[in-house]
Design a protein around this motif. Structure first.
Motif, mmCIF file in Angstrom:
data_model
loop_
_atom_site.group_PDB
_atom_site.id
_atom_site.type_symbol
_atom_site.label_atom_id
_atom_site.label_comp_id
_atom_site.label_asym_id
_atom_site.label_seq_id
_atom_site.Cartn_x
_atom_site.Cartn_y
_atom_site.Cartn_z
ATOM 1 N N VAL A 150 23.307 -13.144 -28.705
ATOM 2 C CA VAL A 150 23.677 -13.653 -27.384
ATOM 3 C C VAL A 150 22.663 -13.105 -26.389
ATOM 4 C CG1 VAL A 150 25.470 -13.806 -25.624
ATOM 5 C CG2 VAL A 150 26.122 -13.650 -28.039
ATOM 6 N N ASN A 151 21.980 -14.013 -25.692
ATOM 7 C CA ASN A 151 20.996 -13.636 -24.678
ATOM 8 C C ASN A 151 21.673 -13.479 -23.324
ATOM 9 O OD1 ASN A 151 19.418 -14.993 -26.810
ATOM 10 N ND2 ASN A 151 17.721 -14.706 -25.405
ATOM 11 N N PHE A 152 21.133 -12.585 -22.514
ATOM 12 C CA PHE A 152 21.568 -12.412 -21.127
ATOM 13 C C PHE A 152 20.310 -12.267 -20.284
ATOM 14 C CE2 PHE A 152 24.703 -10.551 -23.947
ATOM 15 C CZ PHE A 152 25.874 -11.133 -23.520
ATOM 16 N N ALA A 153 20.152 -13.103 -19.275
ATOM 17 C CA ALA A 153 18.962 -13.086 -18.421
ATOM 18 C C ALA A 153 19.226 -12.252 -17.172
ATOM 19 C CB ALA A 153 18.603 -14.506 -17.999
ATOM 20 N N ALA A 154 18.261 -11.435 -16.794
ATOM 21 C CA ALA A 154 18.393 -10.648 -15.575
ATOM 22 C C ALA A 154 18.358 -11.542 -14.339
ATOM 23 C CB ALA A 154 17.289 -9.594 -15.479
ATOM 24 N N ASP A 155 17.652 -12.650 -14.415
ATOM 25 C CA ASP A 155 17.571 -13.593 -13.296
ATOM 26 C C ASP A 155 17.779 -15.003 -13.848
ATOM 27 O OD1 ASP A 155 16.987 -15.221 -11.132
ATOM 28 O OD2 ASP A 155 15.241 -14.046 -10.508
ATOM 29 N N GLN A 156 19.041 -15.367 -14.001
ATOM 30 C CA GLN A 156 19.368 -16.658 -14.605
ATOM 31 C C GLN A 156 18.848 -17.823 -13.782
ATOM 32 O OE1 GLN A 156 20.937 -17.067 -17.811
ATOM 33 N NE2 GLN A 156 19.839 -18.948 -17.369
ATOM 34 N N HIS A 157 18.852 -17.696 -12.470
ATOM 35 C CA HIS A 157 18.343 -18.792 -11.623
ATOM 36 C C HIS A 157 16.857 -19.043 -11.891
ATOM 37 C CE1 HIS A 157 22.067 -19.222 -9.471
ATOM 38 N NE2 HIS A 157 22.085 -17.926 -9.205
ATOM 39 N N ALA A 158 16.072 -17.967 -12.022
ATOM 40 C CA ALA A 158 14.645 -18.125 -12.314
ATOM 41 C C ALA A 158 14.446 -18.756 -13.691
ATOM 42 C CB ALA A 158 13.932 -16.778 -12.233
ATOM 43 N N ALA A 159 15.246 -18.331 -14.674
ATOM 44 C CA ALA A 159 15.141 -18.898 -16.019
ATOM 45 C C ALA A 159 15.489 -20.382 -15.996
ATOM 46 C CB ALA A 159 16.051 -18.134 -16.984
ATOM 47 N N ASP A 160 16.591 -20.747 -15.339
ATOM 48 C CA ASP A 160 16.976 -22.161 -15.257
ATOM 49 C C ASP A 160 15.869 -22.996 -14.617
ATOM 50 O OD1 ASP A 160 19.462 -21.715 -16.446
ATOM 51 O OD2 ASP A 160 20.537 -21.656 -14.541
ATOM 52 N N ALA A 161 15.336 -22.506 -13.510
ATOM 53 C CA ALA A 161 14.284 -23.258 -12.809
ATOM 54 C C ALA A 161 13.052 -23.432 -13.692
ATOM 55 C CB ALA A 161 13.916 -22.554 -11.500
ATOM 56 N N PHE A 162 12.645 -22.368 -14.381
ATOM 57 C CA PHE A 162 11.471 -22.443 -15.245
ATOM 58 C C PHE A 162 11.692 -23.467 -16.362
ATOM 59 C CE2 PHE A 162 9.208 -21.325 -19.101
ATOM 60 C CZ PHE A 162 7.900 -21.239 -18.643
#
Length: 179
Positions: A150-162
């Motif tokens: 299970v992954n967890f992103a420190a900055d999910q908004h940046a990941a989604d945008a990328f």
């Protein structure tokens, strides 16, 4: 203690001052502690270290040996690559897509408790550059195989945008599964 005094005398003779002596003693003690600890590393941490070495090679076939046949790998977010991938083929397809963006990982923390390993790492894209964040992964390991991640992103908004910017959906009707 005798060894430490001998080391201090040698370093003073070599022109190393008190600050250098302290730093050398600390670094020497740290290296000895790391060497002793390495022999007692949890086997699942060793497995994840080996997994990251294989990942760094870019060889998807090298990753297969780490995955249970029914592996479940969950990617957070609201983007084209998010969701739970089930089975080796789907997980490898996800990694193939990450490879298109030249993703790299630099692990800086691993801890194990029972079947679980927690990993913190820097994950970044290289082609194109644009996403560089800290990720946490929780790996569940059974029988020397990763059965769940299970992954967890420190900055999910940046990941989604990328991911939206670099992995556009195919136009309709091609993106829909035909049944």
């Amino acid at each position: 203690m005798h060894e430490l005094l001998n080391r201090a005398a040698f370093l003073r003779g070599a022109g190393v001052g008190a600050a250098g002596l302290a730093a050398t003693s600390i670094l020497g003690a740290r290296a000895e502690a790391e060497e002793a600890t390495e022999t007692a590393v949890h086997p699942n941490i060793r497995l994840i270290r080996e997994y990251y070495q294989a990942y760094a090679s870019g060889d998807l076939r090298a990753l297969e040996r780490f995955f249970a046949p029914d592996i479940r790998w969950t990617i957070p977010g609201h983007h084209p690559l998010s969701g739970t991938k089930t089975g080796v083929a789907e997980v490898l397809a996800f990694f193939r897509e990450l490879g298109r963006a030249g993703f790299r990982a630099e692990t800086f923390f691993l801890a194990a408790d029972g079947d679980w390993v927690v990993d913190l790492h820097r994950g970044w894209s290289t082609t194109p550059a644009g996403l560089d964040i800290t990720w946490a992964l929780a790996f569940r390991i059974t029988g020397r195989k990763i059965v769940e991640a299970v992954n967890f992103a420190a900055d999910q908004h940046a990941a989604d945008a990328f991911f939206w910017q670099h992995y556009p959906l195919a136009p309709l009707p091609d993106r829909l599964a035909h049944r």
